[in-house]
Motif scaffolding. Structure first.
Motif, PDB file in Angstrom:
ATOM      1  N   THR A 196       0.837  -1.196   0.000  1.00  0.00           N
ATOM      2  CA  THR A 196       0.000   0.000   0.000  1.00  0.00           C
ATOM      3  C   THR A 196       0.875   1.250   0.000  1.00  0.00           C
ATOM      4  OG1 THR A 196      -0.132   0.067   2.416  1.00  0.00           O
ATOM      5  CG2 THR A 196      -1.855  -1.169   1.244  1.00  0.00           C
ATOM      6  N   GLN A 197       0.243   2.384  -0.270  1.00  0.00           N
ATOM      7  CA  GLN A 197       0.927   3.668  -0.218  1.00  0.00           C
ATOM      8  C   GLN A 197      -0.074   4.740   0.193  1.00  0.00           C
ATOM      9  OE1 GLN A 197       2.309   4.629  -4.158  1.00  0.00           O
ATOM     10  NE2 GLN A 197       0.337   4.155  -5.116  1.00  0.00           N
ATOM     11  N   THR A 198       0.430   5.804   0.768  1.00  0.00           N
ATOM     12  CA  THR A 198      -0.418   6.920   1.179  1.00  0.00           C
ATOM     13  C   THR A 198      -0.268   8.045   0.159  1.00  0.00           C
ATOM     14  OG1 THR A 198      -0.176   6.354   3.509  1.00  0.00           O
ATOM     15  CG2 THR A 198      -0.918   8.584   3.002  1.00  0.00           C
ATOM     16  N   VAL A 199      -1.386   8.496  -0.386  1.00  0.00           N
ATOM     17  CA  VAL A 199      -1.351   9.535  -1.420  1.00  0.00           C
ATOM     18  C   VAL A 199      -2.280  10.674  -1.043  1.00  0.00           C
ATOM     19  CG1 VAL A 199      -0.812   7.899  -3.259  1.00  0.00           C
ATOM     20  CG2 VAL A 199      -3.188   8.427  -2.758  1.00  0.00           C
ATOM     21  N   GLN A 200      -1.935  11.854  -1.541  1.00  0.00           N
ATOM     22  CA  GLN A 200      -2.794  13.030  -1.389  1.00  0.00           C
ATOM     23  C   GLN A 200      -3.469  13.258  -2.732  1.00  0.00           C
ATOM     24  OE1 GLN A 200      -0.763  16.718  -0.505  1.00  0.00           O
ATOM     25  NE2 GLN A 200      -2.419  17.405   0.806  1.00  0.00           N
ATOM     26  N   SER A 201      -4.752  13.086  -2.787  1.00  0.00           N
ATOM     27  CA  SER A 201      -5.447  13.142  -4.072  1.00  0.00           C
ATOM     28  C   SER A 201      -6.873  13.629  -3.875  1.00  0.00           C
ATOM     29  CB  SER A 201      -5.464  11.755  -4.730  1.00  0.00           C
ATOM     30  OG  SER A 201      -6.145  10.834  -3.911  1.00  0.00           O
ATOM     31  N   THR A 202      -7.476  14.013  -5.009  1.00  0.00           N
ATOM     32  CA  THR A 202      -8.876  14.412  -4.990  1.00  0.00           C
ATOM     33  C   THR A 202      -9.475  14.136  -6.363  1.00  0.00           C
ATOM     34  OG1 THR A 202     -10.401  16.220  -4.395  1.00  0.00           O
ATOM     35  CG2 THR A 202      -8.502  16.796  -5.750  1.00  0.00           C
ATOM     36  N   PRO A 203     -10.739  13.752  -6.439  1.00  0.00           N
ATOM     37  CA  PRO A 203     -11.344  13.504  -7.759  1.00  0.00           C
ATOM     38  C   PRO A 203     -11.608  14.806  -8.499  1.00  0.00           C
ATOM     39  CG  PRO A 203     -12.968  13.188  -6.023  1.00  0.00           C
ATOM     40  CD  PRO A 203     -11.656  13.407  -5.338  1.00  0.00           C
ATOM     41  N   CYS A 204     -11.422  14.767  -9.814  1.00  0.00           N
ATOM     42  CA  CYS A 204     -11.749  15.930 -10.638  1.00  0.00           C
ATOM     43  C   CYS A 204     -13.259  16.180 -10.568  1.00  0.00           C
ATOM     44  CB  CYS A 204     -11.328  15.683 -12.082  1.00  0.00           C
ATOM     45  SG  CYS A 204     -11.902  16.948 -13.247  1.00  0.00           S
ATOM     46  N   PRO A 205     -13.696  17.417 -10.278  1.00  0.00           N
ATOM     47  CA  PRO A 205     -15.128  17.685 -10.167  1.00  0.00           C
ATOM     48  C   PRO A 205     -15.873  17.586 -11.487  1.00  0.00           C
ATOM     49  CG  PRO A 205     -13.880  19.729 -10.060  1.00  0.00           C
ATOM     50  CD  PRO A 205     -12.877  18.610 -10.042  1.00  0.00           C
ATOM     51  N   ASN A 206     -15.127  17.553 -12.601  1.00  0.00           N
ATOM     52  CA  ASN A 206     -15.788  17.522 -13.901  1.00  0.00           C
ATOM     53  C   ASN A 206     -15.882  16.116 -14.468  1.00  0.00           C
ATOM     54  OD1 ASN A 206     -16.923  18.654 -16.350  1.00  0.00           O
ATOM     55  ND2 ASN A 206     -14.939  18.295 -17.297  1.00  0.00           N
ATOM     56  N   CYS A 207     -14.734  15.373 -14.520  1.00  0.00           N
ATOM     57  CA  CYS A 207     -14.740  14.067 -15.186  1.00  0.00           C
ATOM     58  C   CYS A 207     -14.540  12.895 -14.227  1.00  0.00           C
ATOM     59  CB  CYS A 207     -13.667  14.022 -16.274  1.00  0.00           C
ATOM     60  SG  CYS A 207     -11.963  13.976 -15.641  1.00  0.00           S
ATOM     61  N   GLY A 208     -14.189  13.172 -12.953  1.00  0.00           N
ATOM     62  CA  GLY A 208     -14.059  12.106 -11.965  1.00  0.00           C
ATOM     63  C   GLY A 208     -12.701  11.459 -11.889  1.00  0.00           C
ATOM     64  N   ALA A 209     -11.748  11.863 -12.741  1.00  0.00           N
ATOM     65  CA  ALA A 209     -10.405  11.292 -12.681  1.00  0.00           C
ATOM     66  C   ALA A 209      -9.768  11.615 -11.333  1.00  0.00           C
ATOM     67  CB  ALA A 209      -9.542  11.844 -13.814  1.00  0.00           C
ATOM     68  N   LEU A 210      -8.992  10.676 -10.806  1.00  0.00           N
ATOM     69  CA  LEU A 210      -8.335  10.885  -9.516  1.00  0.00           C
ATOM     70  C   LEU A 210      -7.019  11.622  -9.756  1.00  0.00           C
ATOM     71  CD1 LEU A 210      -8.608  10.275  -6.493  1.00  0.00           C
ATOM     72  CD2 LEU A 210      -7.129   8.303  -6.862  1.00  0.00           C
TER      73      LEU A 210
END
Length: 360
Positions: free
Chosen positions: A64-78
């Motif tokens: 596993t790994q810890t990442v800082q991410s958020t989904p794109c509000p338009n297309c949903g890509a992480l």
């Protein structure tokens, strides 16, 4: 999703992975850096992980790994963020994305299928595909050829293995024919009429599944990526960030549990085909299938896709190219004038055929 950058040891410019090779190259000074082979790591990386451990979040820190991410509000890509970065543009749709607070624990990719085709080769494949489309506008192929460069993207996938044993109940239909007499145009004629004789059927089938692929991204339509198959997964390499140099890697947005549910649907469809083959006959009815699932395992892998988005007469169209084989899938515009002309020709041909037969 994160862009991967590696500085050149000689000049400091970005290195990039060379598709079809096992090296990194600097476009600025030409320096070449080989990617070392890791035969021992290969057997470990390509090993399966027990599904139960993944679903219960019982994985080791190395998996596993810890990442800082958020989904794109338009297309949903992480969209993933690195270091002190707090804002960026989504590589899929250019929407501004700002990092959310907090971090997420994710399953690491175990393996990567390196790009084989260069951007130029992928563009040629796409241009040939566009040129083969019926009823496409005349200028589309040339418009695409002059468009911006394709983007190289590593798309996340789950793979699932399972041993299955299934029992079923249903019915087998066998066709037979009888001769029927009827009157037409004042004449007595005969014809063969098909009937179906049904009989109860039951039995067992077994199938072992290996590497059933499930798209782990929500940013691309699943029917697009499914149409890029088949992939030669025997060419998978242990995950090494060097293969990502100069490309974009997307984080998965379909959780393992959801991917497993989709994988079971795919496998269940194959099992039903096996049941129909086992029942035999001309037709089959399946009333019930009960399956025992065992030895279920999974992997998280990255597959190479070249992607392009073009605007044609005010509308956006997306194309994806298998970065290993060159197979193309995408949206396409239609030429209303070509369709109207084809319909007109069909009507004229039908009219001529009708007139000729009326005069006989």
């Amino acid at each position: 999703m994160a862009d991967q950058h590696w500085p050149c040891a000689q000049c400091g410019a970005d290195l990039r992975f060379v598709p079809g090779a096992t090296e990194l190259r600097c476009d600025h000074c030409g320096h070449v850096q080989p990617i070392p082979a890791r035969p021992q790591a290969r057997s470990r990386a390509l090993g399966e992980i027990p599904l139960a451990r993944g679903l219960s979040d019982d994985l080791t820190e190395a998996q596993t790994q810890t990442v800082q991410s958020t989904p794109c509000p338009n297309c949903g890509a992480l969209v993933e963020f690195k270091g002190a970065e707090h804002a960026t543009l989504c590589p899929f749709c250019a929407t501004p994305v700002v990092t959310a607070t907090g971090e997420t624990r994710k399953i690491k990719p175990q393996a990567v299928l390196p790009f084989v085709l260069s951007e130029a080769q992928a563009r040629d494949a796409m241009t040939r595909w566009l040129g083969s489309l019926w009823f496409a506008p005349n200028g589309l192929q040339e418009y695409a050829r002059k468009g911006r460069a394709l983007s190289g993207l590593y798309v996340p996938y789950w793979t699932f293995d399972a041993d299955t044993r299934s029992s079923y109940r249903g019915a087998r239909g066998d066709h037979y024919y009888t001769t029927e007499t009827y009157v037409s145009d004042g004449k007595t004629r005969t014809r063969q009429v098909q009937h179906t004789r049904w009989s109860a059927a039951s039995g067992r089938v077994a199938r072992d599944f290996d590497d059933v692929l499930v798209l782990a991204s929500q940013s691309l339509p699943r029917d697009y990526t499914d149409a890029l198959a088949p992939w030669d997964l025997s060419a998978l390499e242990p995950y090494d960030a060097d293969y990502l140099a100069g490309f974009t890697a997307e984080g998965y947005t379909v959780p393992l549990s959801d991917g497993h549910a989709i994988g079971r649907e795919v496998m269940a469809g194959v099992i039903r085909q096996d049941v129909r083959a086992d029942i035999g006959g001309d037709e089959q009815r399946i009333d019930e299938v009960e399956t025992d699932w065992s030895e279920e395992t999974f992997k998280h892998i990255l597959l190479p896709v070249w992607m392009a988005a073009y605007r044609y007469q005010g509308r956006a169209y997306r194309f994806v190219v298998n970065g290993q084989t060159g197979k193309v899938q995408g949206e396409r515009p239609w030429s209303k004038w070509k369709i109207a002309f084809a319909v007109l020709l069909a009507l004229v041909a039908a009219g001529i055929f009708y007139a000729v037969n009326q005069n006989r």
